[in-house]
Design a protein around this motif. Structure first.
Motif, short mmCIF file in Angstrom:
data_model
loop_
_atom_site.label_atom_id
_atom_site.label_comp_id
_atom_site.label_asym_id
_atom_site.label_seq_id
_atom_site.Cartn_x
_atom_site.Cartn_y
_atom_site.Cartn_z
N PRO A 1 0.83 -1.22 0.00
CA PRO A 1 0.00 0.00 0.00
C PRO A 1 0.85 1.26 0.00
O PRO A 1 1.91 1.30 0.62
N PRO A 2 0.40 2.29 -0.68
CA PRO A 2 1.10 3.59 -0.61
C PRO A 2 0.83 4.24 0.74
O PRO A 2 -0.08 3.84 1.48
N GLY B 1 -3.97 -3.62 10.38
CA GLY B 1 -3.47 -4.97 10.58
C GLY B 1 -3.04 -5.64 9.28
O GLY B 1 -3.18 -6.86 9.14
N GLY B 2 -2.51 -4.87 8.33
CA GLY B 2 -2.05 -5.42 7.06
C GLY B 2 -3.14 -5.65 6.04
O GLY B 2 -2.86 -6.18 4.96
N LEU B 3 -4.39 -5.26 6.36
CA LEU B 3 -5.52 -5.45 5.44
C LEU B 3 -6.28 -4.13 5.28
O LEU B 3 -6.27 -3.29 6.18
N ARG C 1 -9.65 -12.28 -3.52
CA ARG C 1 -9.06 -11.00 -3.89
C ARG C 1 -10.12 -9.90 -3.92
O ARG C 1 -9.91 -8.80 -3.39
N GLU C 2 -11.25 -10.18 -4.56
CA GLU C 2 -12.33 -9.20 -4.63
C GLU C 2 -12.87 -8.88 -3.25
O GLU C 2 -13.17 -7.72 -2.93
N VAL C 3 -13.02 -9.91 -2.41
CA VAL C 3 -13.59 -9.71 -1.08
C VAL C 3 -12.70 -8.81 -0.23
O VAL C 3 -13.19 -7.90 0.47
N VAL C 4 -11.37 -9.01 -0.33
CA VAL C 4 -10.45 -8.27 0.54
C VAL C 4 -10.18 -6.87 0.00
O VAL C 4 -10.40 -5.87 0.70
N LEU C 5 -9.70 -6.78 -1.25
CA LEU C 5 -9.34 -5.46 -1.79
C LEU C 5 -10.57 -4.60 -2.07
O LEU C 5 -10.49 -3.37 -2.04
N GLY C 6 -11.72 -5.23 -2.33
CA GLY C 6 -12.93 -4.46 -2.60
C GLY C 6 -13.74 -4.12 -1.37
O GLY C 6 -14.79 -3.46 -1.49
N LYS D 1 2.06 0.08 -4.43
CA LYS D 1 2.42 1.48 -4.15
C LYS D 1 1.63 2.47 -4.98
O LYS D 1 2.09 3.60 -5.21
N GLU D 2 0.46 2.09 -5.44
CA GLU D 2 -0.41 2.99 -6.20
C GLU D 2 -1.83 2.89 -5.65
O GLU D 2 -2.26 1.82 -5.21
N SER D 3 -2.55 3.98 -5.73
CA SER D 3 -3.90 4.01 -5.18
C SER D 3 -4.81 4.78 -6.12
O SER D 3 -4.37 5.54 -6.98
N PHE D 4 -6.10 4.55 -5.95
CA PHE D 4 -7.12 5.40 -6.57
C PHE D 4 -7.93 6.04 -5.46
O PHE D 4 -7.84 5.62 -4.29
#
Length: 385
Positions: free
Chosen positions: A61-62, A69-71, A126-131, A161-164
């Protein structure tokens, strides 16, 4: 346009194979990486074949992104709501990973349809966590409220290291993507693609789609963003999400499409680049082949080398170097030889006879002899005559 699937195909296939072969004690230890630098690790031991450990490593993460907690915030609640008692979240996770899930196959539903649906959901971790953060924001949008404690700009990670960015409001949510690419060719393709993407929004069939804008400069919504987060070499894309875009089943599709928008653009940029490279290679190969044939027929020593397997027919085929033969007939000779066919020499010789100027008149003459395969009796008669 091709939309990326929300579940990992390899992970889903591994889970299905394991469920179908539970009676076999097989040890599994798989590592793989998917787009946007999301890494997976599956571990199944011989001692406990009914338990599978799934570890996931997320993009770095940026500084502006909110991780707990890392999430991403809201990820733990989203995992518990999606998987229930079938999946247990291990704390701490395995070394080098952000999340480790313990899947007990003995707790899967007995109904085949429900079991398959749950496995697809697990493969969509992936969708559940990042979304999860985006889902929380859009759920509040459907009720026309804003998350308590969130005021102004909200940064979410989608690549290393990039975000929206999200700008939540009671009646709408503005989503802004800084588009970055490393290669100069990718930058040119992406800029053109995004401009066409925005223009496509104005077609008649997309009236209900979210408004979309592209700008080479940061929009006003990002005035509070840190300067290092605004270094976009392919411009900025903005979407305005309204409550009608997150009603019912539309929520899941909207979350996934927004979470993977950069990967979606990168995929089509690479496909376009590959298509253009393929067309250029074919064009160059065609030009080289034609030029090579022309050079071969002007060099007698090279022509003899090419015709070594056809030494018996060389004196006859050598006549093709004469300007009295059409160029197409000369091309047909080498095209047959390049294919490596020994039979083609006879067919080529007959074709050359037909292609030579005046062949039609000779064919009509009763004394003309066309090149053809003769029987032993006919050959002897011809030799006597």
């Amino acid at each position: 346009m091709i939309l990326l699937q929300s579940h990992s195909r390899f992970l889903l296939q591994t889970l299905l194979n394991r469920v179908q072969n539970l009676e076999k004690a097989v040890e599994l230890d798989y590592h793989w990486v998917e787009f946007d630098d999301v890494r997976y690790h599956i571990l199944v031991s011989m001692k406990n074949p009914n338990v599978l450990l799934l570890s996931v490593s997320l993009p770095i993460p940026p500084p502006e992104a909110v991780f707990i907690g890392g999430l991403p915030f809201g990820a733990i609640e989203a995992l518990k709501a999606a998987y229930g008692v079938v999946v247990q979240i291990l704390d701490p996770p395995r070394d080098g990973f952000n999340l480790t899930l313990k899947l007990n196959f003995g707790k899967l539903p007995l109904d085949e349809e429900h079991r398959h649906a749950l496995l697809v959901k697990i493969a969509s971790v992936r969708e559940v966590v990042l979304g999860a953060p985006l889902r929380v924001v859009l759920k509040h949008l459907s009720s026309r409220t804003v998350i308590p404690g969130i005021d102004g700009l909200l940064a979410l990670v989608h690549r290393s290291k990039e975000s929206f960015f999200l700008v939540p409001q009671p009646g709408k949510v503005t989503v802004v993507f800084p588009m970055r690419f490393k290669d100069s060719i990718d930058i040119a393709f992406a800029t053109s693609f995004l401009q066409e993407f925005v223009e496509a929004r104005h077609t008649a069939g997309l009236n209900n789609a979210p408004p979309c804008l592209w700008s080479p400069n940061p929009p006003l919504e990002l005035k509070e963003a840190p300067a290092e987060a605004l270094s976009a070499n392919a411009g900025f894309v903005s979407f305005v999400i309204f409550p009608r875009h997150v009603e019912g089943k539309k929520l899941d599709r909207t979350v996934w499409n927004l979470s993977t928008f950069h990967a979606y653009v990168s995929y089509h940029v690479k496909c376009s680049e590959s298509f253009m490279h393929t067309r250029m290679r074919r064009r160059v190969e065609s030009m080289i082949q034609k030029r090579s044939v022309e050079l071969c027929f002007t060099d007698e020593s090279l022509l003899k080398f090419l015709f070594q397997p056809f030494s018996f027919w060389y004196p006859r085929i050598m006549g093709t170097c004469s300007d009295s033969y059409p160029k197409e007939a000369r091309f047909s000779v080498l095209s047959g030889l390049f294919k490596g066919s020994y039979r083609v020499s006879l067919v080529v010789s007959q074709a050359l006879d037909r292609a030579k100027p005046g062949a039609e008149e000779k064919k009509k003459s009763p004394n003309s002899r066309s090149f053809k395969r003769l029987s032993l009796k006919e050959a002897r008669a011809n030799s006597i005559s």
